[in-house]
Design a protein around this motif. Structure first.
Motif, short mmCIF file in Angstrom:
data_model
loop_
_atom_site.label_atom_id
_atom_site.label_comp_id
_atom_site.label_asym_id
_atom_site.label_seq_id
_atom_site.Cartn_x
_atom_site.Cartn_y
_atom_site.Cartn_z
N MET A 1 2.44 -3.58 2.05
CA MET A 1 3.03 -2.46 1.32
C MET A 1 2.36 -1.16 1.77
N ASP A 2 3.17 -0.09 1.95
CA ASP A 2 2.63 1.19 2.35
C ASP A 2 1.72 1.74 1.26
N GLN A 3 0.72 2.50 1.68
CA GLN A 3 -0.17 3.11 0.70
C GLN A 3 0.58 4.17 -0.10
N PRO A 4 0.42 4.19 -1.41
CA PRO A 4 1.14 5.17 -2.23
C PRO A 4 0.46 6.53 -2.21
N ALA A 22 -9.37 6.05 -6.27
CA ALA A 22 -8.02 5.68 -5.86
C ALA A 22 -7.73 6.07 -4.42
N SER A 23 -8.40 7.10 -3.94
CA SER A 23 -8.13 7.58 -2.58
C SER A 23 -8.44 6.54 -1.52
N ALA A 24 -9.26 5.53 -1.87
CA ALA A 24 -9.59 4.48 -0.91
C ALA A 24 -8.37 3.67 -0.52
N LEU A 147 -4.32 -0.26 -6.30
CA LEU A 147 -4.82 1.09 -6.04
C LEU A 147 -6.33 1.17 -6.15
N PHE A 148 -6.92 0.35 -7.03
CA PHE A 148 -8.37 0.42 -7.26
C PHE A 148 -9.12 -0.79 -6.71
#
Length: 279
Positions: A1-4, A22-24, A147-148
């Motif tokens: 899945m693409d990163q959101p 979350a930026s990771a 995300l985390f």
């Protein structure tokens, strides 16, 4: 899945640190500085958040939006988001009641998918690892978990019902924060009479949390007929010292609901809680 792409609304100390985690696993983490303070801008820059000029651009570009703001502003903020017809995953992570969380879910639906969230712990900096509790639709909570993943923010899914995460947060914080107020009142009363050092010495002999001893609730109910008047006396002492007595008066009022359980040795936890829920 693409990163959101993730949008963080009104990032304070907790929000900015959570967003940085979350930026990771995100393509970008956006924030909007319009109307925000210089301190907010400095904080966002320190945590590596990407600025956008308008809330509309943040919402248009974001797949997941995280709301972490003062609780009083949560519903108004969600109403603004609703006006933009945001259609992604909206993580309502504020310390609000389950009822408000459900109102926000209804407000944003059917365009957005709302995940009820609650952060328990300190901001994820300096080795701190808070837990983000989640409740909501399975597909949406899985996206937030991803995300985390591998970050300092741990995630725990409580189920599919919006409101569960908020209920856990308030149930815990009602004890944690009120207990701190009780500490201040106890010390204030002791200081008025010059016995604060002795009070701390007495308290140091017991460091366990009463919250971890739910079985003691039934014993409390059985003793409420004695404890209530004692707290009323303590409230009088607080007032005499110029300290607010309201917290102890409220506790005495709660204990009064157990007055008919006087010395009831056979009382169970469930019995005690049932009685407490009945005026």
């Amino acid at each position: 899945m693409d990163q959101p792409t993730v949008g963080i609304l009104h990032p304070g100390g907790m929000g900015a640190a959570v967003a940085a985690c979350a930026s990771a696993n995100a393509a970008a983490v956006l924030w909007c500085g319009a109307g925000r303070s210089a301190a907010s801008a400095e904080r966002a820059a320190r945590f590596g958040l990407t600025p956008v000029p308008t809330p509309a651009e943040l919402l248009d570009r974001s797949d997941i939006v995280v709301s972490l703001c003062p609780p009083a502003a949560a519903e108004d903020l969600a109403r603004e988001v609703s006006g933009h017809r945001f259609a992604g995953v909206y993580v309502e992570a504020n310390a609000i009641s389950p009822e408000r969380a459900r109102r926000i879910a209804a407000l944003l639906g059917p365009d957005a998918t709302v995940v009820d969230g609650a952060v328990v712990g300190s901001p994820p900096v300096g080795g701190k690892t808070p837990t983000l509790y989640l409740s909501g639709g399975l597909a949406a909570t899985e996206r937030v978990e991803a995300l985390f993943e591998g970050t300092a923010v741990r995630t725990v899914v409580l189920g599919t019902e919006v409101g569960k995460a908020s209920a856990l947060k308030l149930a815990y914080s009602s004890f944690q924060k009120t207990s701190r107020v009780l500490v201040a009142l106890a010390l204030g009363m002791a200081r008025e009479h010059g016995v604060e050092r002795e009070l701390i010495e007495v308290a140091s002999k017991r460091t366990d949390s009463y919250l971890a001893e739910p079985q003691y609730v039934a014993k409390t109910a059985a003793r409420a007929w004695r404890w209530g008047p004692e707290l009323e006396e303590a409230a009088d002492a607080l007032a005499a010292a110029g300290l607010p007595p309201d917290v102890l008066l409220a506790a005495a009022s709660a204990l009064a609901r157990w007055n008919d359980a006087k010395d009831a040795r056979e009382l169970t936890l469930a019995d005690a809680l049932d009685r407490l829920a009945r005026p």
